[in-house]
Design a protein around this motif. Sequence first.
Motif, PDB file in Angstrom:
ATOM      1  N   ASP A 356       0.833  -1.270  -0.154  1.00  0.00           N
ATOM      2  CA  ASP A 356      -0.002  -0.231  -0.068  1.00  0.00           C
ATOM      3  C   ASP A 356       0.849   1.197  -0.029  1.00  0.00           C
ATOM      4  OD1 ASP A 356       0.870  -0.674   2.363  1.00  0.00           O
ATOM      5  OD2 ASP A 356      -0.651   0.195   3.602  1.00  0.00           O
ATOM      6  N   ARG A 360       5.084   4.553   6.182  1.00  0.00           N
ATOM      7  CA  ARG A 360       4.735   4.367   7.624  1.00  0.00           C
ATOM      8  C   ARG A 360       4.785   3.063   8.117  1.00  0.00           C
ATOM      9  NH1 ARG A 360      -1.349   5.687   5.645  1.00  0.00           N
ATOM     10  NH2 ARG A 360      -2.013   3.519   5.315  1.00  0.00           N
ATOM     11  N   GLU A 362       3.566   0.062   7.996  1.00  0.00           N
ATOM     12  CA  GLU A 362       2.315  -0.720   7.343  1.00  0.00           C
ATOM     13  C   GLU A 362       3.086  -1.531   6.293  1.00  0.00           C
ATOM     14  OE1 GLU A 362      -1.220   1.146   7.155  1.00  0.00           O
ATOM     15  OE2 GLU A 362      -2.273  -0.550   6.248  1.00  0.00           O
ATOM     16  N   TRP A 366      -1.686  -5.220   0.653  1.00  0.00           N
ATOM     17  CA  TRP A 366      -3.199  -5.189   0.506  1.00  0.00           C
ATOM     18  C   TRP A 366      -3.645  -5.221  -0.795  1.00  0.00           C
ATOM     19  CZ3 TRP A 366      -6.037  -4.383   4.631  1.00  0.00           C
ATOM     20  CH2 TRP A 366      -5.691  -3.677   5.654  1.00  0.00           C
ATOM     21  N   ASP A 369      -5.616  -2.862  -2.929  1.00  0.00           N
ATOM     22  CA  ASP A 369      -4.945  -1.649  -3.786  1.00  0.00           C
ATOM     23  C   ASP A 369      -4.309  -2.597  -5.079  1.00  0.00           C
ATOM     24  OD1 ASP A 369      -5.150  -1.319  -0.884  1.00  0.00           O
ATOM     25  OD2 ASP A 369      -3.797   0.069  -1.043  1.00  0.00           O
ATOM     26  N   TRP A 423     -11.327  -6.414  -2.019  1.00  0.00           N
ATOM     27  CA  TRP A 423      -9.958  -6.700  -1.526  1.00  0.00           C
ATOM     28  C   TRP A 423      -9.602  -8.267  -1.912  1.00  0.00           C
ATOM     29  CZ3 TRP A 423     -11.622  -2.222  -0.432  1.00  0.00           C
ATOM     30  CH2 TRP A 423     -10.854  -1.108   0.005  1.00  0.00           C
ATOM     31  N   TYR A 479     -14.290  -3.235   3.811  1.00  0.00           N
ATOM     32  CA  TYR A 479     -13.707  -1.973   3.971  1.00  0.00           C
ATOM     33  C   TYR A 479     -14.503  -0.987   3.060  1.00  0.00           C
ATOM     34  CZ  TYR A 479      -9.623  -4.502   5.602  1.00  0.00           C
ATOM     35  OH  TYR A 479      -8.702  -5.255   6.253  1.00  0.00           O
ATOM     36  N   TRP A 482     -13.433   2.648   0.245  1.00  0.00           N
ATOM     37  CA  TRP A 482     -12.472   3.016   1.088  1.00  0.00           C
ATOM     38  C   TRP A 482     -12.148   4.686   0.684  1.00  0.00           C
ATOM     39  CZ3 TRP A 482     -11.308   1.938   5.734  1.00  0.00           C
ATOM     40  CH2 TRP A 482      -9.990   2.287   6.099  1.00  0.00           C
ATOM     41  N   PHE A 595     -11.770   3.911  -3.180  1.00  0.00           N
ATOM     42  CA  PHE A 595     -10.839   2.854  -3.897  1.00  0.00           C
ATOM     43  C   PHE A 595     -11.705   2.156  -4.839  1.00  0.00           C
ATOM     44  CE2 PHE A 595      -6.826   2.027  -1.392  1.00  0.00           C
ATOM     45  CZ  PHE A 595      -6.518   3.391  -1.135  1.00  0.00           C
ATOM     46  N   GLU A 639      -2.660   8.928  -1.030  1.00  0.00           N
ATOM     47  CA  GLU A 639      -3.433   7.843  -0.379  1.00  0.00           C
ATOM     48  C   GLU A 639      -4.922   8.479  -0.565  1.00  0.00           C
ATOM     49  OE1 GLU A 639      -2.917   6.777   3.602  1.00  0.00           O
ATOM     50  OE2 GLU A 639      -4.022   5.088   3.497  1.00  0.00           O
ATOM     51  N   MET A 655      -3.426   8.129   9.171  1.00  0.00           N
ATOM     52  CA  MET A 655      -3.686   7.413   7.718  1.00  0.00           C
ATOM     53  C   MET A 655      -3.378   8.328   6.796  1.00  0.00           C
ATOM     54  SD  MET A 655      -6.277   4.564   6.703  1.00  0.00           S
ATOM     55  CE  MET A 655      -7.210   5.864   5.921  1.00  0.00           C
ATOM     56  N   HIS A 660       0.806   6.311  -2.203  1.00  0.00           N
ATOM     57  CA  HIS A 660      -0.176   5.194  -2.402  1.00  0.00           C
ATOM     58  C   HIS A 660      -0.479   5.048  -3.858  1.00  0.00           C
ATOM     59  CE1 HIS A 660      -1.138   3.810   1.599  1.00  0.00           C
ATOM     60  NE2 HIS A 660      -2.491   3.275   1.008  1.00  0.00           N
TER      61      HIS A 660
HETATM   62  C1  BGC Z   1      -4.081   0.776   3.625  1.00  0.00           C
HETATM   63  C2  BGC Z   1      -4.754   0.650   2.396  1.00  0.00           C
HETATM   64  C3  BGC Z   1      -5.682  -0.456   2.514  1.00  0.00           C
HETATM   65  C4  BGC Z   1      -6.726  -0.261   3.638  1.00  0.00           C
HETATM   66  C5  BGC Z   1      -7.804  -1.281   3.822  1.00  0.00           C
HETATM   67  C6  BGC Z   1      -5.111   0.879   4.993  1.00  0.00           C
HETATM   68  O1  BGC Z   1      -4.388   0.982   5.966  1.00  0.00           O
HETATM   69  O2  BGC Z   1      -3.195   1.563   3.549  1.00  0.00           O
HETATM   70  O3  BGC Z   1      -4.373   1.139   1.345  1.00  0.00           O
HETATM   71  O4  BGC Z   1      -6.483  -1.094   1.304  1.00  0.00           O
HETATM   72  O5  BGC Z   1      -6.065  -0.143   4.977  1.00  0.00           O
HETATM   73  O6  BGC Z   1      -8.956  -0.513   3.895  1.00  0.00           O
END
Ligand code: BGC
Length: 761
Positions: A356, A360, A362, A366, A369, A423, A479, A482, A595, A639, A655, A660
Amino acid sequence: MNSSLFSPLASWISSHLVGSPRTGTPAPYVRKPFRLDQPVKSARLTVTALGFYEVELNGQRVGDEILAPGWTDYSKRVMARTHDVTSLLHAGENVFGAILGDGWYCGFLAWRNRQVYGDRPKFLAELVVTLANGSTVTVSTDASWKTTTGPICESDMLMGETYDARLELGAWSQAGYDDRSWLPVVVEAMDPAVEIAERLGPPVRRIGEITAKSMSLRLDWNQARRIFDMGQNFAGRVRIAVTAPRGTLVRLRFSEILEPNGDPYIENLRGARATDYYVCKGEGQEIWEPRFTFHGFRYVEVHGLNDSHKIEVTGVVLHSDTKPTGTFRCSNDLLNQLQHNIVWGQKSNFLEVPTDCPQRDERLGWTGDAQVFVRTAAFNMNVQEFFRKWVRDIRDAQYASGAVPSVIPENKFTGEDDGGPAWSDATIICPWTIYLCYGDKQILADHYESMQRYFDFLGREKCKGLIRCHHEVDKWGGYGDWLALDGSGKVDGGTPKDLIGTAFYAYDAGLMEKIATVLGHKADAAKYAQRRAEIAEVFQRRYLTPDGLIASGTQTAAVLALHFGLVANAEQRKLLAQELARDVEKRGFHLATGFVGTPYLLEVLEENGYLDTAYKLLEQETFPSWLFPVKNGATTIWERWDGWTPEKGPQDKGMNSYNHYAYGAVGAWMYRSVAGLELDPAQPGYQHIIFRPRPGGTITWAEASLETAHGLVSIRWEKSESALKVAVTVPAGTSATLLPPAGYGSAQELKPGRHELTLKA
Ligand code: BGC
């Protein structure tokens, strides 16, 4: 050991140092001297690690891979590499050595602590040398190896690397080195369930270098800080050339943007310390680049030097070595910068797995994405092998139930087995897209059983009456759309999750039908076709009115219904498209999708007769739009649409990534419709090419090229008052069809070669 790559002589080895869930340890060095009595005829090294490794033979680095052996679910599979090392060995004394790093295996991973897969790095290697007289010598990792620590005091991908040059070990991987103070290694047992397999997909390499564009000085009460602007947000690290006295501690901090006062803005890095430290040995100019870390950044803050000290900073760009294949340019320079930003978002996030974000705490694979961006990615670079590897990772992650989690490789990041609509559907969408773009039937065959199990799981456990994410069977629902700015004020947007779920369930069924057909599974294809029709009917009943309104009224709801063909008839399609176009206009041609809806929005508008509306959205410069970040100096894709605004500054620090790729999915539309370079699903992999330029907006010319397996495909068009000039290249062994825009004549079949055509209006 579950591998045919190593003999039973080879054992996993490690150092005795164990960190804790919060604290790392210095990077272990391991070494083994050995003698060869004859000249070397050939030599093969097979190597892997849990954590990272860099191998040296007689003082020379083996290979050029970074962050090897890459990321897989280490509890199931680890990838190994074989190198021809004949030229690095000789008769007499030789030394085999390696430096180990924590990596994904035992370093900090996303927002979790360290030691997710194991407690310390482990190394496994085997060198098979054939001598001039035909005999072989095998040197394997075992109890006879020795270990110590050296200058790498700590190295973590999220936190950074600390290097004390005063602790360097000298010629530690060469013959004649005194290793009496080194300790015996620990021999580790290995879980026989873990498969050790040949590496899949391109490794990470140093892909390029960036020179700092400018430097500004920040004066504190005690010490100056220099802030270098690399001019580009990217994933990688810096190499420094520093001249300062022994013991000088240089601190390097990394950030994507600056605070209004010029300081690095680091709040959005969350738990990632993203800081490297270098301690000088004081022997003239010292050159250093960390080994086992990378950061996502544009700015580098250097602290710890005074005026008389010197430093040069060079950016080192790291990503999976996917070769560039596509180019796009047009008469609107802001769109050219958007294309640049999309490519750099891809570079920064195609690093071992499609992540993603690179900055950060993370940096996860994902699925959502990846799914929205895969088509665009396959224009910009050759991502076939990259996705083959990741699709294999999906299989490793899939649960016995058939569920596919939201991040791959999986590690229970979310606590849910199922990743939710848009997803986990990546498990079907990504292999299908790779098939379309590269004609790769094998990826479908390899993954078919897994896709079937996933699809069955949805029907069995996630649906009630074919409504996926029905609240009675699925409390969470995924999600949503998103980060949509659709007025709902919710991070997952205002489109109902069961609507998104059911739409994607129908889409999956349709793709499964196509996949089964390609693979020759006729009965399966019929079954999926029928299921698709049933879901579409349920969808219409629950979410659509006969007059073409859709539940929730969001743009994403309309986009999904139209794009996935879920409307009942042409009349309903016309009315719903009209509603969608009206809503876009009502918002002054600003984006409101997240998204899930964004990737198909322009295509849906175009297909339903609203090309003008699509261009107004694409060329919109004010917030929220694709070009708003471009106008505000972005060098990658943000993002969120509101990642930064003049009124509010940076969005929620919890966030807010400036790198992204998801919203960069619009790139596919620029290639396919603005320039007009399209594939034919019936003859995938550009065996048959469709040229279909769709001029609009302010654009007066556009061009795209793509390096395919058959050769270079290209198109360029230019518009004048009365004509459209189109020049195309059709590679040998392929054929093409030109589909002119409305009013410019009829379709033309084109043979291989170069064609220049003037289409009269
Ligand atoms: C990520 C996204 C991911 C999402 C899920 C985020 O923290 O950075 O890109 O798809 O969470 O909704």
